[in-house]
Design a protein around this motif. Sequence first.
Motif, PDB file in Angstrom:
ATOM      1  N   ASN A   1       0.819  -1.212   0.000  1.00 13.78           N
ATOM      2  CA  ASN A   1       0.000   0.000   0.000  1.00 13.78           C
ATOM      3  C   ASN A   1       0.856   1.267   0.000  1.00 13.78           C
ATOM      4  O   ASN A   1       0.510   2.243  -0.664  1.00 13.78           O
ATOM      5  CB  ASN A   1      -0.973   0.001   1.171  1.00 13.78           C
TER       6      ASN A   1
ATOM      7  N   PHE B   1      -1.994  14.974  -2.412  1.00 13.00           N
ATOM      8  CA  PHE B   1      -1.993  13.755  -3.219  1.00 13.00           C
ATOM      9  C   PHE B   1      -1.772  12.525  -2.340  1.00 13.00           C
ATOM     10  O   PHE B   1      -2.470  11.512  -2.474  1.00 13.00           O
ATOM     11  CB  PHE B   1      -0.914  13.802  -4.304  1.00 13.00           C
TER      12      PHE B   1
ATOM     13  N   ARG C   1      -7.821   6.424  -0.005  1.00  7.74           N
ATOM     14  CA  ARG C   1      -8.451   5.480  -0.952  1.00  7.74           C
ATOM     15  C   ARG C   1      -8.148   4.031  -0.591  1.00  7.74           C
ATOM     16  O   ARG C   1      -8.922   3.136  -0.880  1.00  7.74           O
ATOM     17  CB  ARG C   1      -7.973   5.732  -2.370  1.00  7.74           C
TER      18      ARG C   1
ATOM     19  N   ASN D   1      -4.583   9.615  -1.727  1.00  8.63           N
ATOM     20  CA  ASN D   1      -4.307   8.243  -2.160  1.00  8.63           C
ATOM     21  C   ASN D   1      -4.252   7.279  -0.984  1.00  8.63           C
ATOM     22  O   ASN D   1      -4.689   6.126  -1.111  1.00  8.63           O
ATOM     23  CB  ASN D   1      -3.042   8.209  -2.999  1.00  8.63           C
TER      24      ASN D   1
ATOM     25  N   GLU E   1       1.111  14.771 -13.472  1.00  9.26           N
ATOM     26  CA  GLU E   1      -0.064  15.106 -14.281  1.00  9.26           C
ATOM     27  C   GLU E   1      -0.537  16.522 -13.974  1.00  9.26           C
ATOM     28  O   GLU E   1      -0.919  17.266 -14.874  1.00  9.26           O
ATOM     29  CB  GLU E   1      -1.181  14.091 -14.049  1.00  9.26           C
TER      30      GLU E   1
ATOM     31  N   LEU F   1       1.985   1.725  -3.489  1.00  5.04           N
ATOM     32  CA  LEU F   1       0.883   2.194  -4.334  1.00  5.04           C
ATOM     33  C   LEU F   1       0.599   3.675  -4.110  1.00  5.04           C
ATOM     34  O   LEU F   1       0.378   4.425  -5.066  1.00  5.04           O
ATOM     35  CB  LEU F   1      -0.385   1.376  -4.070  1.00  5.04           C
ATOM     36  N   VAL F   2       0.607   4.105  -2.856  1.00  4.85           N
ATOM     37  CA  VAL F   2       0.378   5.516  -2.543  1.00  4.85           C
ATOM     38  C   VAL F   2       1.496   6.367  -3.131  1.00  4.85           C
ATOM     39  O   VAL F   2       1.248   7.413  -3.735  1.00  4.85           O
ATOM     40  CB  VAL F   2       0.246   5.741  -1.016  1.00  4.85           C
TER      41      VAL F   2
ATOM     42  N   LYS G   1       3.512   5.729  -5.725  1.00  4.01           N
ATOM     43  CA  LYS G   1       3.465   5.770  -7.185  1.00  4.01           C
ATOM     44  C   LYS G   1       2.296   6.604  -7.695  1.00  4.01           C
ATOM     45  O   LYS G   1       2.456   7.403  -8.621  1.00  4.01           O
ATOM     46  CB  LYS G   1       3.395   4.349  -7.749  1.00  4.01           C
ATOM     47  N   GLN G   2       1.116   6.428  -7.090  1.00  2.00           N
ATOM     48  CA  GLN G   2      -0.036   7.196  -7.549  1.00  2.00           C
ATOM     49  C   GLN G   2       0.147   8.681  -7.257  1.00  2.00           C
ATOM     50  O   GLN G   2      -0.221   9.540  -8.060  1.00  2.00           O
ATOM     51  CB  GLN G   2      -1.336   6.686  -6.923  1.00  2.00           C
ATOM     52  N   SER G   3       0.735   9.000  -6.110  1.00  2.00           N
ATOM     53  CA  SER G   3       0.965  10.398  -5.757  1.00  2.00           C
ATOM     54  C   SER G   3       1.974  11.053  -6.699  1.00  2.00           C
ATOM     55  O   SER G   3       1.800  12.205  -7.103  1.00  2.00           O
ATOM     56  CB  SER G   3       1.436  10.505  -4.301  1.00  2.00           C
TER      57      SER G   3
ATOM     58  N   GLN H   1       2.498  10.130  -9.787  1.00  2.00           N
ATOM     59  CA  GLN H   1       1.790  10.306 -11.059  1.00  2.00           C
ATOM     60  C   GLN H   1       0.866  11.521 -10.997  1.00  2.00           C
ATOM     61  O   GLN H   1       0.812  12.318 -11.932  1.00  2.00           O
ATOM     62  CB  GLN H   1       0.985   9.054 -11.402  1.00  2.00           C
ATOM     63  N   ASP H   2       0.139  11.669  -9.899  1.00  2.00           N
ATOM     64  CA  ASP H   2      -0.748  12.825  -9.742  1.00  2.00           C
ATOM     65  C   ASP H   2       0.029  14.126  -9.814  1.00  2.00           C
ATOM     66  O   ASP H   2      -0.416  15.099 -10.437  1.00  2.00           O
ATOM     67  CB  ASP H   2      -1.498  12.747  -8.407  1.00  2.00           C
TER      68      ASP H   2
END
Length: 129
Positions: free
Chosen positions: A19, A120, A127, A124, A33, A22-23, A25-27, A29-30
């Motif tokens: 987790n 971010f 989520r 994340n 972006e 995942l947090v 990597k997604q952060s 990416q956010d």
Amino acid sequence: MTQSFSAQVHAWSEKAKRNVELVLKQSAQDLFEFAQTPVSKGGNMPVDTGHLRNSLVAGLNGSTSLTGPNAYMLAIAGMKVGDVMFGGWTAEYARPVEYGAAGRAGRFYVRGAAQQWQFFVATNAARLK
């Protein structure tokens, strides 16, 4: 058959590690972006020819071999917790666009994205709860 306590703790620990990754990597990416979002789509990056967006370089742990508007995605794919990710824009006018110059206000596309990092991460992490 029920798991032993140590097996349950191990499973929980592995899930927590996954987790966190995942947090992270997604952060990341956010963040990229957000920085790459054109003014015409509500962001801070002015896009005329696309040269600024395309000048993005990204890498991990000192490498900056990835280039192009989506270079950050490849860096993120290989990222692990503890890695240092780098991203920057190399267009000759990237700095004046960020900070402003010659009577023009800065767009702060980089700083604005960096200021959203905690948001971010919190979003994340929430989520995954």
